[in-house]
Motif scaffolding. Structure first.
Motif, PDB file in Angstrom:
ATOM      1  N   THR A  94       0.754  -1.231  -0.073  1.00 15.90           N
ATOM      2  CA  THR A  94      -0.080   0.063  -0.201  1.00 15.90           C
ATOM      3  C   THR A  94       0.955   1.169   0.106  1.00 15.90           C
ATOM      4  O   THR A  94       1.856   1.401   0.844  1.00 15.90           O
ATOM      5  CB  THR A  94      -0.805   0.082   1.317  1.00 15.90           C
ATOM      6  OG1 THR A  94      -1.878  -1.243   1.194  1.00 15.90           O
ATOM      7  CG2 THR A  94      -1.887   1.151   1.290  1.00 15.90           C
ATOM      8  N   ASP A  95       0.459   2.068  -0.926  1.00 15.76           N
ATOM      9  CA  ASP A  95       1.454   3.411  -0.768  1.00 15.76           C
ATOM     10  C   ASP A  95       0.801   4.410  -0.150  1.00 15.76           C
ATOM     11  O   ASP A  95      -0.241   4.210   0.443  1.00 15.76           O
ATOM     12  CB  ASP A  95       1.542   3.785  -2.300  1.00 15.76           C
ATOM     13  CG  ASP A  95       0.366   4.552  -2.965  1.00 15.76           C
ATOM     14  OD1 ASP A  95      -0.607   4.766  -2.311  1.00 15.76           O
ATOM     15  OD2 ASP A  95       0.510   4.660  -4.335  1.00 15.76           O
ATOM     16  N   ASN A  96       1.413   5.677  -0.100  1.00 17.31           N
ATOM     17  CA  ASN A  96       0.958   6.791   0.740  1.00 17.31           C
ATOM     18  C   ASN A  96      -0.397   7.449   0.412  1.00 17.31           C
ATOM     19  O   ASN A  96      -0.877   8.473   1.070  1.00 17.31           O
ATOM     20  CB  ASN A  96       1.789   7.681   0.848  1.00 17.31           C
ATOM     21  CG  ASN A  96       2.885   7.050   2.074  1.00 17.31           C
ATOM     22  OD1 ASN A  96       2.504   6.950   3.199  1.00 17.31           O
ATOM     23  ND2 ASN A  96       3.999   6.808   1.593  1.00 17.31           N
ATOM     24  N   THR A  97      -0.965   7.133  -0.666  1.00 19.68           N
ATOM     25  CA  THR A  97      -2.265   7.499  -1.236  1.00 19.68           C
ATOM     26  C   THR A  97      -3.507   6.330  -1.021  1.00 19.68           C
ATOM     27  O   THR A  97      -4.360   6.420  -1.585  1.00 19.68           O
ATOM     28  CB  THR A  97      -2.157   8.074  -2.606  1.00 19.68           C
ATOM     29  OG1 THR A  97      -1.774   6.984  -3.526  1.00 19.68           O
ATOM     30  CG2 THR A  97      -1.369   9.243  -2.768  1.00 19.68           C
ATOM     31  N   ASN A  98      -2.863   5.263  -0.432  1.00 21.04           N
ATOM     32  CA  ASN A  98      -3.534   4.286  -0.278  1.00 21.04           C
ATOM     33  C   ASN A  98      -4.057   3.315  -1.518  1.00 21.04           C
ATOM     34  O   ASN A  98      -4.897   2.479  -1.628  1.00 21.04           O
ATOM     35  CB  ASN A  98      -5.027   4.523   0.526  1.00 21.04           C
ATOM     36  CG  ASN A  98      -4.806   4.849   1.863  1.00 21.04           C
ATOM     37  OD1 ASN A  98      -3.886   4.192   2.468  1.00 21.04           O
ATOM     38  ND2 ASN A  98      -5.240   6.000   2.366  1.00 21.04           N
ATOM     39  N   ARG A  99      -3.246   3.543  -2.566  1.00 21.19           N
ATOM     40  CA  ARG A  99      -3.219   2.656  -3.673  1.00 21.19           C
ATOM     41  C   ARG A  99      -2.490   1.118  -3.322  1.00 21.19           C
ATOM     42  O   ARG A  99      -1.569   1.317  -2.575  1.00 21.19           O
ATOM     43  CB  ARG A  99      -2.583   3.235  -5.049  1.00 21.19           C
ATOM     44  CG  ARG A  99      -3.398   4.408  -5.604  1.00 21.19           C
ATOM     45  CD  ARG A  99      -2.773   4.766  -6.630  1.00 21.19           C
ATOM     46  NE  ARG A  99      -3.451   6.066  -7.272  1.00 21.19           N
ATOM     47  CZ  ARG A  99      -3.835   6.232  -8.792  1.00 21.19           C
ATOM     48  NH1 ARG A  99      -3.430   5.438  -9.408  1.00 21.19           N
ATOM     49  NH2 ARG A  99      -4.201   7.371  -8.779  1.00 21.19           N
ATOM     50  N   THR A 100      -3.112   0.062  -3.808  1.00 21.46           N
ATOM     51  CA  THR A 100      -2.661  -1.036  -3.689  1.00 21.46           C
ATOM     52  C   THR A 100      -2.179  -2.008  -4.699  1.00 21.46           C
ATOM     53  O   THR A 100      -2.948  -1.668  -5.920  1.00 21.46           O
ATOM     54  CB  THR A 100      -3.693  -1.851  -2.727  1.00 21.46           C
ATOM     55  OG1 THR A 100      -4.740  -2.242  -3.598  1.00 21.46           O
ATOM     56  CG2 THR A 100      -4.096  -1.176  -1.389  1.00 21.46           C
ATOM     57  N   THR A 101      -1.019  -2.887  -4.547  1.00 23.96           N
ATOM     58  CA  THR A 101      -1.039  -3.859  -5.585  1.00 23.96           C
ATOM     59  C   THR A 101      -0.595  -5.067  -4.659  1.00 23.96           C
ATOM     60  O   THR A 101      -0.094  -5.122  -3.653  1.00 23.96           O
ATOM     61  CB  THR A 101       0.389  -3.546  -6.411  1.00 23.96           C
ATOM     62  OG1 THR A 101       0.028  -2.272  -6.993  1.00 23.96           O
ATOM     63  CG2 THR A 101       0.521  -4.656  -7.451  1.00 23.96           C
ATOM     64  N   SER A 102      -1.329  -6.242  -5.130  1.00 26.94           N
ATOM     65  CA  SER A 102      -1.161  -7.529  -4.633  1.00 26.94           C
ATOM     66  C   SER A 102      -0.555  -8.725  -5.469  1.00 26.94           C
ATOM     67  O   SER A 102      -0.585  -8.527  -6.666  1.00 26.94           O
ATOM     68  CB  SER A 102      -2.551  -7.941  -4.132  1.00 26.94           C
ATOM     69  OG  SER A 102      -2.836  -7.172  -3.049  1.00 26.94           O
ATOM     70  N   LYS A 103       0.090  -9.439  -5.050  1.00 28.23           N
ATOM     71  CA  LYS A 103       0.841 -10.726  -5.771  1.00 28.23           C
ATOM     72  C   LYS A 103       0.560 -11.863  -4.694  1.00 28.23           C
ATOM     73  O   LYS A 103       0.385 -11.924  -3.546  1.00 28.23           O
ATOM     74  CB  LYS A 103       2.231 -10.482  -5.564  1.00 28.23           C
ATOM     75  CG  LYS A 103       2.762  -9.379  -6.550  1.00 28.23           C
ATOM     76  CD  LYS A 103       2.437  -9.642  -8.209  1.00 28.23           C
ATOM     77  CE  LYS A 103       3.304  -8.530  -9.197  1.00 28.23           C
ATOM     78  NZ  LYS A 103       3.085  -9.114 -10.505  1.00 28.23           N
ATOM     79  N   THR A 104       0.026 -12.972  -5.678  1.00 26.29           N
ATOM     80  CA  THR A 104      -0.213 -14.285  -4.894  1.00 26.29           C
ATOM     81  C   THR A 104       0.698 -15.500  -5.265  1.00 26.29           C
ATOM     82  O   THR A 104       1.333 -15.392  -6.062  1.00 26.29           O
ATOM     83  CB  THR A 104      -1.718 -14.489  -5.251  1.00 26.29           C
ATOM     84  OG1 THR A 104      -1.948 -14.902  -6.498  1.00 26.29           O
ATOM     85  CG2 THR A 104      -2.615 -13.356  -4.780  1.00 26.29           C
ATOM     86  N   GLY A 105       0.660 -16.317  -4.207  1.00 24.20           N
ATOM     87  CA  GLY A 105       1.332 -17.757  -4.686  1.00 24.20           C
ATOM     88  C   GLY A 105       0.924 -18.625  -3.812  1.00 24.20           C
ATOM     89  O   GLY A 105       0.112 -18.641  -2.869  1.00 24.20           O
ATOM     90  N   SER A 106       1.866 -19.890  -4.066  1.00 23.68           N
ATOM     91  CA  SER A 106       1.516 -20.989  -2.949  1.00 23.68           C
ATOM     92  C   SER A 106       2.756 -21.667  -2.854  1.00 23.68           C
ATOM     93  O   SER A 106       3.826 -21.719  -3.978  1.00 23.68           O
ATOM     94  CB  SER A 106       0.418 -21.933  -3.621  1.00 23.68           C
ATOM     95  OG  SER A 106       0.795 -22.525  -4.952  1.00 23.68           O
ATOM     96  N   ALA A 107       3.052 -22.540  -1.842  1.00 29.36           N
ATOM     97  CA  ALA A 107       4.122 -23.194  -1.693  1.00 29.36           C
ATOM     98  C   ALA A 107       3.706 -24.441  -0.604  1.00 29.36           C
ATOM     99  O   ALA A 107       2.859 -24.390  -0.037  1.00 29.36           O
ATOM    100  CB  ALA A 107       5.196 -22.377  -0.970  1.00 29.36           C
ATOM    101  N   THR A 108       4.654 -25.362  -0.716  1.00 34.71           N
ATOM    102  CA  THR A 108       4.422 -26.683   0.014  1.00 34.71           C
ATOM    103  C   THR A 108       5.630 -26.797   1.059  1.00 34.71           C
ATOM    104  O   THR A 108       6.722 -26.828   0.726  1.00 34.71           O
ATOM    105  CB  THR A 108       4.098 -27.756  -0.633  1.00 34.71           C
ATOM    106  OG1 THR A 108       3.031 -27.781  -1.345  1.00 34.71           O
ATOM    107  CG2 THR A 108       4.012 -29.174   0.109  1.00 34.71           C
ATOM    108  N   THR A 109       5.293 -26.936   2.436  1.00 27.16           N
ATOM    109  CA  THR A 109       6.391 -27.095   3.195  1.00 27.16           C
ATOM    110  C   THR A 109       7.130 -28.442   3.145  1.00 27.16           C
ATOM    111  O   THR A 109       6.515 -29.334   2.413  1.00 27.16           O
ATOM    112  CB  THR A 109       5.917 -27.047   4.694  1.00 27.16           C
ATOM    113  OG1 THR A 109       4.975 -27.885   5.037  1.00 27.16           O
ATOM    114  CG2 THR A 109       5.544 -25.521   5.059  1.00 27.16           C
ATOM    115  N   THR A 110       8.422 -28.652   3.493  1.00 27.45           N
ATOM    116  CA  THR A 110       9.195 -29.916   3.077  1.00 27.45           C
ATOM    117  C   THR A 110       8.505 -30.816   4.179  1.00 27.45           C
ATOM    118  O   THR A 110       8.116 -30.485   5.340  1.00 27.45           O
ATOM    119  CB  THR A 110      10.724 -29.483   3.362  1.00 27.45           C
ATOM    120  OG1 THR A 110      10.810 -29.130   4.793  1.00 27.45           O
ATOM    121  CG2 THR A 110      11.091 -28.586   2.457  1.00 27.45           C
ATOM    122  N   SER A 111       8.656 -31.992   3.730  1.00 27.52           N
ATOM    123  CA  SER A 111       8.353 -33.153   4.562  1.00 27.52           C
ATOM    124  C   SER A 111       9.199 -33.532   5.845  1.00 27.52           C
ATOM    125  O   SER A 111      10.432 -33.237   5.539  1.00 27.52           O
ATOM    126  CB  SER A 111       7.897 -34.472   3.686  1.00 27.52           C
ATOM    127  OG  SER A 111       6.989 -33.971   2.813  1.00 27.52           O
TER     128      SER A 111
END
Length: 208
Positions: free
Chosen positions: A191-208
């Protein structure tokens, strides 16, 4: 083509059909222009738009403004009139009586944010119980106010990761107390100082 604030003398003569005449004389001063001012809402703060107000004494003259230069078309505006800007520019304003104009006054607007944050996610570090996400988040204008990270075993998320770092050095989100061999989904939002936002998503699997 009189000048503003000048004193002029006149004589009016009436002549009848026997050429008798009567004359009256007098003098008068042309008006003077008032002061023109331009103001902006929140001039020292980053915003996504600003309200501009132009004022000036308009008796016998038009109050006018122009954006970016003084060589284009002037737009009339009532004293105290407003308009909105969504990009940075210089505003010029003047009084014009049809023949004479004041020298334009100006106001330069510099803190309208037209950019959104840029977010890049780096290569993850995973263990059986944690995932660490390197984050680069920048904003070329108003700068980054905050970075947040949420996660969960579905895209409903529901839990919050721990974010550390800064815009200049980079950020990191640590997700801990996880289950081994489990897939997790995450979303990082800057979030910047004018409250504009950018999002990034992803996924990951923890090690066994």
């Amino acid at each position: 083509n009189l000048t503003t604030g000048g004193t002029y003398y006149y004589k009016v003569t009436a002549t009848d059909n026997t050429n008798r005449s009567t004359a009256k004389t007098g003098n008068s001063q042309t008006g003077t222009f008032g002061t023109v001012t331009i103001s902006a809402s929140s001039p020292d703060s980053w915003t996504t738009s600003k309200t501009i107000t132009v004022t000036g004494v308009t008796t016998g003259a038009n109050l006018q403004y122009q954006l970016g230069s003084t060589t284009g078309t002037w737009t009339n505006i009532t004293s105290g009139g407003t308009f909105s800007l969504t990009s940075n520019t210089t505003i010029y304003a003047r009084l014009y009586d049809g023949k004479n104009a004041t020298s334009p006054v100006s106001l330069t607007i510099t803190k309208i944010d037209t950019a959104v944050p840029t977010v890049t996610l780096g290569t993850l570090t995973k263990t059986t119980k944690s995932i660490t996400i390197p984050i680069t988040a920048t904003d070329s204008q108003s700068k980054i106010k905050s970075v947040a990270c949420v996660y969960g075993t579905s895209t409903s998320y529901g839990s919050t990761g721990t974010v550390t770092g800064s815009e200049s050095a980079g950020y990191s989100c640590t997700i801990s107390s996880l289950s081994a061999g489990t897939a997790y989904y995450y979303k990082v939002t800057a979030t910047d100082n004018t409250n504009r936002t950018t999002s990034k998503t992803g996924s990951a699997t923890t090690t066994s």
